[in-house]
Each structure stands twice: as C-alpha cells, then as structure tokens.
Design an enzyme around this catalytic site. Structure first.
Site, PDB file in Angstrom:
ATOM      1  N   SER A 143       0.597  -1.165  -0.404  1.00  0.00           N
ATOM      2  CA  SER A 143       0.009   0.186   0.378  1.00  0.00           C
ATOM      3  C   SER A 143       0.693   1.590  -0.396  1.00  0.00           C
ATOM      4  O   SER A 143       1.817   1.401   1.046  1.00  0.00           O
ATOM      5  CB  SER A 143      -1.180  -0.293   0.831  1.00  0.00           C
ATOM      6  OG  SER A 143      -1.670   0.919   1.248  1.00  0.00           O
ATOM      7  N   TYR A 157      -0.007  -0.838  10.430  1.00  0.00           N
ATOM      8  CA  TYR A 157      -0.693  -1.510   8.618  1.00  0.00           C
ATOM      9  C   TYR A 157       0.050  -0.729   8.125  1.00  0.00           C
ATOM     10  O   TYR A 157       0.751  -1.605   7.115  1.00  0.00           O
ATOM     11  CB  TYR A 157      -2.246  -1.683   8.894  1.00  0.00           C
ATOM     12  CG  TYR A 157      -2.544  -0.855   7.180  1.00  0.00           C
ATOM     13  CD1 TYR A 157      -3.182  -2.322   6.850  1.00  0.00           C
ATOM     14  CD2 TYR A 157      -2.385   0.373   6.626  1.00  0.00           C
ATOM     15  CE1 TYR A 157      -2.848  -2.420   5.255  1.00  0.00           C
ATOM     16  CE2 TYR A 157      -3.284   0.084   4.879  1.00  0.00           C
ATOM     17  CZ  TYR A 157      -2.891  -1.439   4.471  1.00  0.00           C
ATOM     18  OH  TYR A 157      -3.722  -1.486   3.296  1.00  0.00           O
TER      19      TYR A 157
HETATM   20  P1  NAP Z   1     -11.679  -6.267   1.340  1.00  0.00           P
HETATM   21  O1  NAP Z   1     -11.760  -5.674   0.053  1.00  0.00           O
HETATM   22  O2  NAP Z   1     -11.455  -6.110   2.802  1.00  0.00           O
HETATM   23  O3  NAP Z   1     -11.123  -7.635   0.853  1.00  0.00           O
HETATM   24  C1  NAP Z   1     -10.555  -8.395   2.030  1.00  0.00           C
HETATM   25  C2  NAP Z   1     -10.876  -9.876   1.709  1.00  0.00           C
HETATM   26  O4  NAP Z   1      -9.614 -10.785   2.478  1.00  0.00           O
HETATM   27  C3  NAP Z   1     -11.423 -10.527   1.566  1.00  0.00           C
HETATM   28  O5  NAP Z   1     -11.332 -11.657   0.617  1.00  0.00           O
HETATM   29  C4  NAP Z   1     -11.641 -12.043   2.928  1.00  0.00           C
HETATM   30  O6  NAP Z   1     -12.611 -12.362   3.144  1.00  0.00           O
HETATM   31  C5  NAP Z   1     -10.095 -12.583   3.171  1.00  0.00           C
HETATM   32  N1  NAP Z   1      -9.321 -12.021   4.132  1.00  0.00           N
HETATM   33  C6  NAP Z   1      -9.566 -11.169   5.382  1.00  0.00           C
HETATM   34  N2  NAP Z   1      -8.986 -11.776   6.023  1.00  0.00           N
HETATM   35  C7  NAP Z   1      -8.455 -12.811   5.753  1.00  0.00           C
HETATM   36  C8  NAP Z   1      -7.624 -14.007   6.525  1.00  0.00           C
HETATM   37  N3  NAP Z   1      -7.585 -14.335   8.160  1.00  0.00           N
HETATM   38  N4  NAP Z   1      -7.102 -15.271   5.789  1.00  0.00           N
HETATM   39  C9  NAP Z   1      -7.465 -14.902   4.082  1.00  0.00           C
HETATM   40  N5  NAP Z   1      -8.544 -14.541   3.768  1.00  0.00           N
HETATM   41  C10 NAP Z   1      -8.450 -13.680   4.499  1.00  0.00           C
HETATM   42  O7  NAP Z   1      -9.739  -5.906   0.673  1.00  0.00           O
HETATM   43  P2  NAP Z   1      -9.160  -5.113  -0.674  1.00  0.00           P
HETATM   44  O8  NAP Z   1      -9.683  -3.621  -0.212  1.00  0.00           O
HETATM   45  O9  NAP Z   1      -9.891  -5.785  -1.761  1.00  0.00           O
HETATM   46  O10 NAP Z   1      -7.406  -5.409   0.144  1.00  0.00           O
HETATM   47  C11 NAP Z   1      -6.474  -6.848  -0.774  1.00  0.00           C
HETATM   48  C12 NAP Z   1      -5.826  -6.133  -0.246  1.00  0.00           C
HETATM   49  O11 NAP Z   1      -5.292  -4.781  -1.124  1.00  0.00           O
HETATM   50  C13 NAP Z   1      -5.562  -5.599   0.955  1.00  0.00           C
HETATM   51  O12 NAP Z   1      -3.640  -7.021   1.651  1.00  0.00           O
HETATM   52  C14 NAP Z   1      -5.222  -4.745   1.314  1.00  0.00           C
HETATM   53  O13 NAP Z   1      -3.845  -4.048   2.670  1.00  0.00           O
HETATM   54  C15 NAP Z   1      -4.692  -4.347   0.828  1.00  0.00           C
HETATM   55  N6  NAP Z   1      -4.727  -2.321  -0.395  1.00  0.00           N
HETATM   56  C16 NAP Z   1      -6.124  -1.623  -0.224  1.00  0.00           C
HETATM   57  C17 NAP Z   1      -5.804  -0.885  -0.332  1.00  0.00           C
HETATM   58  C18 NAP Z   1      -7.361   0.161  -0.868  1.00  0.00           C
HETATM   59  O14 NAP Z   1      -8.233   0.450  -0.010  1.00  0.00           O
HETATM   60  N7  NAP Z   1      -8.896  -1.150  -0.879  1.00  0.00           N
HETATM   61  C19 NAP Z   1      -5.216   0.457  -0.555  1.00  0.00           C
HETATM   62  C20 NAP Z   1      -3.552  -0.630  -0.571  1.00  0.00           C
HETATM   63  C21 NAP Z   1      -3.453  -1.847  -0.665  1.00  0.00           C
HETATM   64  P3  NAP Z   1     -13.825 -12.939   3.430  1.00  0.00           P
HETATM   65  O15 NAP Z   1     -14.964 -11.907   2.887  1.00  0.00           O
HETATM   66  O16 NAP Z   1     -14.217 -14.245   3.564  1.00  0.00           O
HETATM   67  O17 NAP Z   1     -13.504 -11.782   5.024  1.00  0.00           O
END
Ligand code: NAP
Length: 248
Positions: A143, A157
């Site tokens: 990120s 984080y």
């Molecule tokens: P999200 O919409 O909150 O989705 C999270 C996903 O991770 C869901 O499929 C969830 O499964 C799964 N998950 C959570 N805890 C887990 C665990 N312990 N074991 C296995 N699966 C797990 O997240 P997102 O925004 O797509 O983010 C994805 C990645 O991108 C993350 O690493 C985040 O830090 C990174 N990121 C996101 C952003 C942003 O703005 N969105 C920016 C920079 C980086 P369930 O559906 O079963 O809960």
C-alpha cells in the site's frame, strides 16, 4: 503448462477482481477466503463462466496449518500452483499508536506479514526447480501507506506493508535462480469494503479529492497490473514494486 492461481482473500475487493481476470486469461483459480463462503462461491461461479476450473478454499492465512491445507487442497483439486497473489489483508482499527490495541497489532501482522510469508513458503515448495517445480510468479500487495506512514491512524498497517515490500526484495533475489519471479504492487486507495470495515467509510471520497487523477482506484485497476506482472510480458521483471495509485 496449466496456469494455476491461488489468490488469497479473493471473495471480495481486489482479490475477487483478480480472480475473475485470471480466469479470463485462462488460469484455473483457487479462491481463498476467511469466512464469507457465499461471496467466495459467487466468484467461483464467475471464474467458471470463463471455462476454467475454480474452487473456493476457506483458510485463515494467519494460521500456518490452514495455509498448508489451502495449498494441499489446490494440489489435489487443481494441481501445483504457478501463481500466488498474496492479497488478503486487513487494516485494523484506526488509532494513534499510543492507543493501539494489542489485538489490532497482532491481527494486522499475523495476516498481512506472517500470512504472506507462510503462503510464499508453501508456494516455493511447489514452484522451485530444486523442488521439482517449473518456476512461477508471486505477487504481493502493499500500500502507499508503506511510504506515507499513515500517522494518527494506521502506523501498524503501514509498517506491515513496508515489511511486504522488503519481503519482495529479499525473496526475489533468493528464488530468482529457482525460476520464481516475486513482485509487489503498492496500491493507492481502492474502492472496496476495507474502508468501512476499518471504520473509515469516507476514505475513498477524501482520497479522490487529492489524487492527481481525480479518483480512487477500482479493484480492476489493481487486478490488471497484477495479471500483467503474472504474464510472460513481465518475464524480465522481478523484485519490482509498482505504484498503482492514481498519482498519490
Ligand atoms: P477487502 O475488500 O476488505 O477484502 C478482504 C479479503 O481478504 C476478503 O476476501 C476476506 O475474506 C479476505 N481475508 C481477510 N482476512 C483474511 C484471512 N485471515 N485469511 C484469508 N483471507 C482473509 O480488502 P481489499 O480492499 O480488496 O484489500 C486487498 C489487499 O489490498 C489488502 O492486502 C489491502 O491491504 C491491500 N490494499 C487495499 C487498498 C484499498 O484502498 N482497498 C489500498 C492499498 C492496499 P472474507 O470475505 O471471507 O472476509
């Protein structure tokens, strides 16, 4: 060679978009999730519509036994993984570091850092030429917080994501001779549920206002870069950390 992807946290958000794009590119896909079986099942159906094999696999990546089972399930149902996307991650509750709760610190590092390392270890056992594999690709999701530091809200984080970037640098050098490329995306704010989950539903709107491109990312913006890195078009790219952030 069949392309087989394990995408952690693929039931929602960036992981779900990546699973669908991988399927559209002909990958068989293992959709990992933590608890949301229904959402994972829908993504599996979306993947199968591209005429590839797809399975949902419940595993808490913070638990090394779960991770071992995730990879074993993929071995048994799809075959040896050729692409690992270390996408699953959490932010934890926003707070100044002085107020950071132990449980938030532990959960954030257990999933974002330990979980990614557990998954890398299992993937390398299957991809490394010295282990009888044919090489492969690992893509870690960092990120812009890793560079901005996220003071007053998410230093725990941000620092966990900095660890992911260092993991990428070291591991790319360690396993390059094994035919494994390791790359990383440093994502900007993306329109997913992670913001509401971490108590900050207005974050996308706020970032859209300061982003040079005038918007936050959509999950597909990140998925496209992931699948480019996974492809042969990026055959000479390893140890790279690519910022995909709309200019932030
Ligand atoms: P999200 O919409 O909150 O989705 C999270 C996903 O991770 C869901 O499929 C969830 O499964 C799964 N998950 C959570 N805890 C887990 C665990 N312990 N074991 C296995 N699966 C797990 O997240 P997102 O925004 O797509 O983010 C994805 C990645 O991108 C993350 O690493 C985040 O830090 C990174 N990121 C996101 C952003 C942003 O703005 N969105 C920016 C920079 C980086 P369930 O559906 O079963 O809960």
């Amino acid at each position: 060679m069949t392309n087989i992807a394990i995408i952690t946290g693929a039931s929602r958000g960036i992981g779900a978009a990546t699973a669908k794009l991988a399927a559209s590119a002909g990958y068989d896909v293992c959709v990992n999730y933590a608890s949301n079986a229904k959402a994972a099942g829908l993504i599996v159906d979306d993947c199968k519509a591209f005429d590839v094999r797809a399975i949902a696999s419940k595993a808490d990546i913070a638990n090394p036994d779960d991770v071992a089972k995730l990879f074993a399930e993929c071995d048994a149902q799809l075959g040896k993984v050729t692409l690992l996307v270390n996408n699953a991650g959490i932010v934890g509750n926003a707070s100044k570091l002085i107020d950071l709760r132990n449980e938030d610190l532990h959960a954030t590092y257990a999933i974002n850092v330990f979980g990614s390392i557990y998954c890398c270890r299992e993937a390398i056992k299957r991809m490394a030429r010295s282990e009888g594999g044919n090489g492969g690709s690992i893509i870690n999701i960092s990120s812009i917080a890793a560079k901005l530091g996220s003071p007053n809200e998410y230093i725990h984080y941000a620092s966990s994501k900095a660890a992911i970037e260092t993991l990428t640098i070291g591991l790319s050098k360690e396993v390059g001779p094994e035919g494994i490329r390791v790359n990383c995306i440093r994502a900007g704010t993306v329109n997913t549920e992670i913001h509401a989950t971490s108590g900050n539903p207005d974050r996308p709107k706020m970032y859209a206002g300061i982003a040079p491109l005038g918007r936050v990312g959509e999950p597909a913006d990140i998925a496209e870069t992931i699948m480019w890195l996974a492809s042969d078009k990026a055959a000479f790219t390893t140890g790279a950390i690519i910022r995909v952030s709309g200019g932030v």
